[in-house]
Design a protein around this motif. Sequence first.
Motif, PDB file in Angstrom:
ATOM      1  N   LEU A 173       0.833  -1.206   0.000  1.00  0.00           N
ATOM      2  CA  LEU A 173       0.000   0.000   0.000  1.00  0.00           C
ATOM      3  C   LEU A 173       0.865   1.253   0.000  1.00  0.00           C
ATOM      4  CD1 LEU A 173      -2.765  -0.971   2.605  1.00  0.00           C
ATOM      5  CD2 LEU A 173      -3.088  -0.606   0.160  1.00  0.00           C
ATOM      6  N   LEU A 174       1.938   1.216   0.784  1.00  0.00           N
ATOM      7  CA  LEU A 174       2.847   2.368   0.870  1.00  0.00           C
ATOM      8  C   LEU A 174       3.463   2.682  -0.483  1.00  0.00           C
ATOM      9  CD1 LEU A 174       4.648   4.445   2.328  1.00  0.00           C
ATOM     10  CD2 LEU A 174       6.163   2.548   2.962  1.00  0.00           C
ATOM     11  N   PHE A 175       3.994   1.668  -1.154  1.00  0.00           N
ATOM     12  CA  PHE A 175       4.659   1.924  -2.430  1.00  0.00           C
ATOM     13  C   PHE A 175       3.667   2.227  -3.545  1.00  0.00           C
ATOM     14  CE2 PHE A 175       8.437   0.348  -0.353  1.00  0.00           C
ATOM     15  CZ  PHE A 175       9.418   1.143  -0.920  1.00  0.00           C
ATOM     16  N   ARG A 176       2.448   1.759  -3.416  1.00  0.00           N
ATOM     17  CA  ARG A 176       1.423   2.154  -4.379  1.00  0.00           C
ATOM     18  C   ARG A 176       1.165   3.661  -4.273  1.00  0.00           C
ATOM     19  NH1 ARG A 176      -3.942  -0.811  -3.331  1.00  0.00           N
ATOM     20  NH2 ARG A 176      -2.519  -2.596  -3.520  1.00  0.00           N
ATOM     21  N   LEU A 177       1.125   4.161  -3.048  1.00  0.00           N
ATOM     22  CA  LEU A 177       0.953   5.603  -2.835  1.00  0.00           C
ATOM     23  C   LEU A 177       2.147   6.381  -3.365  1.00  0.00           C
ATOM     24  CD1 LEU A 177      -0.506   5.979   0.783  1.00  0.00           C
ATOM     25  CD2 LEU A 177      -1.510   6.856  -1.320  1.00  0.00           C
ATOM     26  N   VAL A 178       3.349   5.900  -3.070  1.00  0.00           N
ATOM     27  CA  VAL A 178       4.561   6.592  -3.514  1.00  0.00           C
ATOM     28  C   VAL A 178       4.630   6.652  -5.036  1.00  0.00           C
ATOM     29  CG1 VAL A 178       7.096   6.498  -3.534  1.00  0.00           C
ATOM     30  CG2 VAL A 178       5.855   6.043  -1.423  1.00  0.00           C
ATOM     31  N   GLN A 179       4.295   5.557  -5.695  1.00  0.00           N
ATOM     32  CA  GLN A 179       4.309   5.532  -7.159  1.00  0.00           C
ATOM     33  C   GLN A 179       3.293   6.500  -7.750  1.00  0.00           C
ATOM     34  OE1 GLN A 179       3.595   1.386  -7.827  1.00  0.00           O
ATOM     35  NE2 GLN A 179       5.720   0.787  -7.459  1.00  0.00           N
ATOM     36  N   ALA A 221      12.761   9.139  -7.208  1.00  0.00           N
ATOM     37  CA  ALA A 221      13.083   8.288  -8.355  1.00  0.00           C
ATOM     38  C   ALA A 221      14.088   7.202  -7.952  1.00  0.00           C
ATOM     39  CB  ALA A 221      13.653   9.137  -9.494  1.00  0.00           C
ATOM     40  N   ILE A 222      15.104   7.586  -7.185  1.00  0.00           N
ATOM     41  CA  ILE A 222      16.099   6.616  -6.706  1.00  0.00           C
ATOM     42  C   ILE A 222      15.423   5.563  -5.828  1.00  0.00           C
ATOM     43  CG2 ILE A 222      18.122   6.332  -5.212  1.00  0.00           C
ATOM     44  CD1 ILE A 222      19.025   9.125  -6.202  1.00  0.00           C
ATOM     45  N   LEU A 223      14.499   6.010  -4.968  1.00  0.00           N
ATOM     46  CA  LEU A 223      13.771   5.078  -4.103  1.00  0.00           C
ATOM     47  C   LEU A 223      13.013   4.040  -4.930  1.00  0.00           C
ATOM     48  CD1 LEU A 223      12.416   4.082  -1.480  1.00  0.00           C
ATOM     49  CD2 LEU A 223      10.754   5.940  -1.750  1.00  0.00           C
ATOM     50  N   LEU A 224      12.293   4.487  -5.950  1.00  0.00           N
ATOM     51  CA  LEU A 224      11.496   3.560  -6.756  1.00  0.00           C
ATOM     52  C   LEU A 224      12.382   2.630  -7.584  1.00  0.00           C
ATOM     53  CD1 LEU A 224       8.622   5.956  -7.884  1.00  0.00           C
ATOM     54  CD2 LEU A 224       8.510   4.112  -6.194  1.00  0.00           C
ATOM     55  N   ILE A 225      13.499   3.166  -8.087  1.00  0.00           N
ATOM     56  CA  ILE A 225      14.435   2.318  -8.827  1.00  0.00           C
ATOM     57  C   ILE A 225      15.065   1.280  -7.900  1.00  0.00           C
ATOM     58  CG2 ILE A 225      16.639   2.298 -10.075  1.00  0.00           C
ATOM     59  CD1 ILE A 225      15.845   5.097 -11.158  1.00  0.00           C
ATOM     60  N   GLY A 226      15.454   1.736  -6.707  1.00  0.00           N
ATOM     61  CA  GLY A 226      16.020   0.809  -5.718  1.00  0.00           C
ATOM     62  C   GLY A 226      15.037  -0.265  -5.309  1.00  0.00           C
ATOM     63  N   ARG A 227      13.773   0.118  -5.195  1.00  0.00           N
ATOM     64  CA  ARG A 227      12.724  -0.852  -4.849  1.00  0.00           C
ATOM     65  C   ARG A 227      12.573  -1.888  -5.963  1.00  0.00           C
ATOM     66  NH1 ARG A 227       9.304  -3.226  -1.028  1.00  0.00           N
ATOM     67  NH2 ARG A 227       7.280  -3.669  -1.965  1.00  0.00           N
ATOM     68  N   HIS A 228      12.609  -1.416  -7.223  1.00  0.00           N
ATOM     69  CA  HIS A 228      12.402  -2.311  -8.365  1.00  0.00           C
ATOM     70  C   HIS A 228      13.609  -3.218  -8.616  1.00  0.00           C
ATOM     71  CE1 HIS A 228      10.833  -3.692 -12.181  1.00  0.00           C
ATOM     72  NE2 HIS A 228      11.963  -3.346 -12.767  1.00  0.00           N
ATOM     73  N   LEU A 229      14.811  -2.649  -8.529  1.00  0.00           N
ATOM     74  CA  LEU A 229      16.008  -3.410  -8.896  1.00  0.00           C
ATOM     75  C   LEU A 229      16.654  -4.133  -7.716  1.00  0.00           C
ATOM     76  CD1 LEU A 229      17.763  -0.919 -11.357  1.00  0.00           C
ATOM     77  CD2 LEU A 229      16.250  -2.844 -11.897  1.00  0.00           C
ATOM     78  N   GLY A 234      11.759  -1.645   4.256  1.00  0.00           N
ATOM     79  CA  GLY A 234      12.106  -1.361   5.640  1.00  0.00           C
ATOM     80  C   GLY A 234      12.776  -0.018   5.825  1.00  0.00           C
ATOM     81  N   ASN A 235      13.789   0.013   6.689  1.00  0.00           N
ATOM     82  CA  ASN A 235      14.456   1.265   7.064  1.00  0.00           C
ATOM     83  C   ASN A 235      15.136   1.948   5.884  1.00  0.00           C
ATOM     84  OD1 ASN A 235      13.688   1.075   9.743  1.00  0.00           O
ATOM     85  ND2 ASN A 235      15.523  -0.066  10.338  1.00  0.00           N
ATOM     86  N   THR A 236      15.698   1.154   4.966  1.00  0.00           N
ATOM     87  CA  THR A 236      16.365   1.749   3.796  1.00  0.00           C
ATOM     88  C   THR A 236      15.374   2.558   2.969  1.00  0.00           C
ATOM     89  OG1 THR A 236      17.948  -0.071   3.691  1.00  0.00           O
ATOM     90  CG2 THR A 236      17.695   1.272   1.711  1.00  0.00           C
ATOM     91  N   ALA A 237      14.231   1.963   2.656  1.00  0.00           N
ATOM     92  CA  ALA A 237      13.216   2.649   1.860  1.00  0.00           C
ATOM     93  C   ALA A 237      12.672   3.871   2.591  1.00  0.00           C
ATOM     94  CB  ALA A 237      12.077   1.683   1.528  1.00  0.00           C
ATOM     95  N   ILE A 238      12.443   3.737   3.890  1.00  0.00           N
ATOM     96  CA  ILE A 238      11.859   4.843   4.657  1.00  0.00           C
ATOM     97  C   ILE A 238      12.832   6.017   4.754  1.00  0.00           C
ATOM     98  CG2 ILE A 238      11.107   5.506   6.980  1.00  0.00           C
ATOM     99  CD1 ILE A 238       9.793   2.708   7.128  1.00  0.00           C
TER     100      ILE A 238
END
Length: 267
Positions: A173-179, A221-229, A234-238
């Motif tokens: 849900l969190l990343f759906r909002l971020v996207q 953008a870096i966050l979403l790329i990091g999430r995808h690749l 957790g703490n890194t994304a936050i």
Amino acid sequence: MANILLHLLPATLYLALAWACHGAHAQATNRKLMLALLPAAIVAHALALSETLFANAGLNLGFASSLSLTLWLAMLVYGLESLLTPLPQLLRIAAPVAAAASLLPLLLSGHPQTIALHGWAHKAHIVVALLAYGLYTLAIFHALLLVATERRLHRPPAPGQQAGLPLLTQERLLFRLVQTAFVFLSLTILSGALFSNEIFGKPFVLTHKAVFGFAAWALFAILLIGRHLRGWRGNTAIRWMLAGFFFLVLAYTGSRFVLEFVLGRSL
């Protein structure tokens, strides 16, 4: 007096909502109360905002009104989101903040900037920008709830504690909002750069607001790329999310605070 009551009403409703969602109170007996309080608070907040935002010809956007409007949008999006995925635990965090934000225009008058709305491009730019702010604000509340859920997993549940959504579901849900918010932020920056003459009446200039906006966009953008690749979570994304949100706040709300309360002017 009427103006004071107009701002006190949504604050009271938000606080009552936070109480209804807290601990053992967030059981079936209080669900009807929560369902009634949320739309009532959102409508009351909208009425208070309309008095502040449209007091003169144009749109009065200052530090206090911008924060209040952003929190209203976040609560509105949550209300729509909760139709599919109710998450009362989120309201324990968001509702008190929304209560404080609804009082800000009453407590901090400042020197708001009156924006004359001319043309569809200008109106669309403002709407898209506000949606980006509102969605990212709600994403921050989701992130804080995610942190609280992770910590709760490492200790035994308190008596009467309500179980929340699974951690992975909350993360999705969190990343759906971020996207979604990233799409709106991209449209905001792109429209501001390409249609600057139509929107602002002058060619695009790389101001401090634009720099902060680009920095926020790059971090998200870096966050979403990091999430995808790399599967960041957790703490890194936050941490990346909080950094991006910090620059996003600086881009407009922080600038308004400096102008209104440090320099004492609207422009």
